[in-house]
Design a protein around this motif. Structure first.
Motif, short mmCIF file in Angstrom:
data_model
loop_
_atom_site.label_atom_id
_atom_site.label_comp_id
_atom_site.label_asym_id
_atom_site.label_seq_id
_atom_site.Cartn_x
_atom_site.Cartn_y
_atom_site.Cartn_z
N GLY A 175 0.48 -1.22 0.03
CA GLY A 175 -0.09 -0.24 0.06
C GLY A 175 0.89 1.38 0.49
N VAL A 176 2.39 1.28 0.14
CA VAL A 176 2.75 2.27 0.07
C VAL A 176 2.86 3.30 -0.69
CG1 VAL A 176 5.57 3.79 0.28
CG2 VAL A 176 4.39 1.22 1.70
N SER A 177 2.72 2.29 -2.56
CA SER A 177 2.50 2.78 -3.25
C SER A 177 1.13 4.13 -3.47
CB SER A 177 2.90 2.14 -4.31
OG SER A 177 1.36 1.08 -4.45
N GLU A 178 0.25 3.38 -2.65
CA GLU A 178 -1.40 4.14 -2.87
C GLU A 178 -1.02 5.89 -1.82
OE1 GLU A 178 -4.91 5.56 -2.55
OE2 GLU A 178 -3.83 5.09 -3.79
N GLY A 179 0.14 5.66 -0.67
CA GLY A 179 -0.42 6.16 0.43
C GLY A 179 1.03 7.24 -0.81
N LEU A 180 2.22 7.56 -1.38
CA LEU A 180 2.71 8.22 -2.50
C LEU A 180 2.19 8.78 -3.43
CD1 LEU A 180 6.21 6.05 -2.30
CD2 LEU A 180 5.62 7.96 -0.56
N ARG A 181 1.01 8.26 -3.87
CA ARG A 181 0.38 8.67 -4.81
C ARG A 181 -0.85 10.06 -4.04
NH1 ARG A 181 -4.73 9.41 -5.91
NH2 ARG A 181 -5.18 7.86 -4.36
#
Length: 204
Positions: A175-181
């Protein structure tokens, strides 16, 4: 004397808490502990600043450094501020603080990120500049830090100080990529994104 009383001895009196880009965690905590008139400087997180105890908020967006400094000087009923806690310390926030504190007797400017000697030259002699670092609570100011740590747990339980809202991002580390988005799209306001590692697919 209690820890909260220690905070009320003038450290934040007539203060300006700077949160350019969002109402940051350390800004939020300082605002709640201040006990005096707090002028927050933030953009889209103005409602968050006021929710956590700021008395007034200045929107830095679409303002020049000169105009923002003038706004700070006019705040607090025209009294301006004496203390500035700069939770950003970059993109010339220090220069705005220097203008806002110019000529203010006994002024103090606290910054969290390092500033070069060249950057510090903008401050007049009336301003005492202090670097604020968490490590001081463990090293140089360990005894004072211990008092605060002893106070914090019970204070949180009693609701005397409110932590930032926590948002669980599903998928663990995936989910880190979603958080960065969300961060890139400025969707994160007044909250902390948390990832539960045990929820990461494929981890035992």
């Amino acid at each position: 004397r209690s820890v909260r009383d220690s905070a009320r001895q003038g450290t934040f009196r007539g203060s300006c808490s700077w949160e350019k880009g969002g109402f940051l965690t350390h800004s939020q905590s300082g605002t709640q502990l201040a006990g005096y008139h707090v002028v927050a400087v933030s953009g889209s997180s103005q409602d968050v600043a006021l929710k956590y105890g700021a008395d007034e908020n200045l929107d830095y967006r679409n303002k020049s450094n000169e105009d923002l400094a003038a706004g700070i000087r006019k705040s607090n009923g025209g009294k301006g501020v004496k203390y500035v806690f700069d939770a950003v310390s970059e993109n010339e926030t220090h220069a705005v603080a220097a203008r806002a504190l110019e000529g203010v007797e006994g002024a103090v400017y606290g910054h969290v990120l390092p500033l070069s000697d060249e950057e510090l030259k903008v401050f007049s002699d009336n301003v005492r500049v202090v670097r604020i670092m968490c490590r001081a609570a463990y090293v140089e100011e360990a005894k004072e830090g211990e008092k605060w740590f002893d106070w914090l747990g019970p204070a949180l339980e009693k609701g005397e100080i409110k932590p930032q809202r926590v948002t669980i991002v599903p998928g663990g580390l995936e989910g880190v990529s979603e958080g960065l988005r969300r961060l890139e799209q400025h969707e994160v306001r007044g909250e902390k994104l948390v990832y539960r590692i045990k929820e990461t697919p494929g981890l035992a």
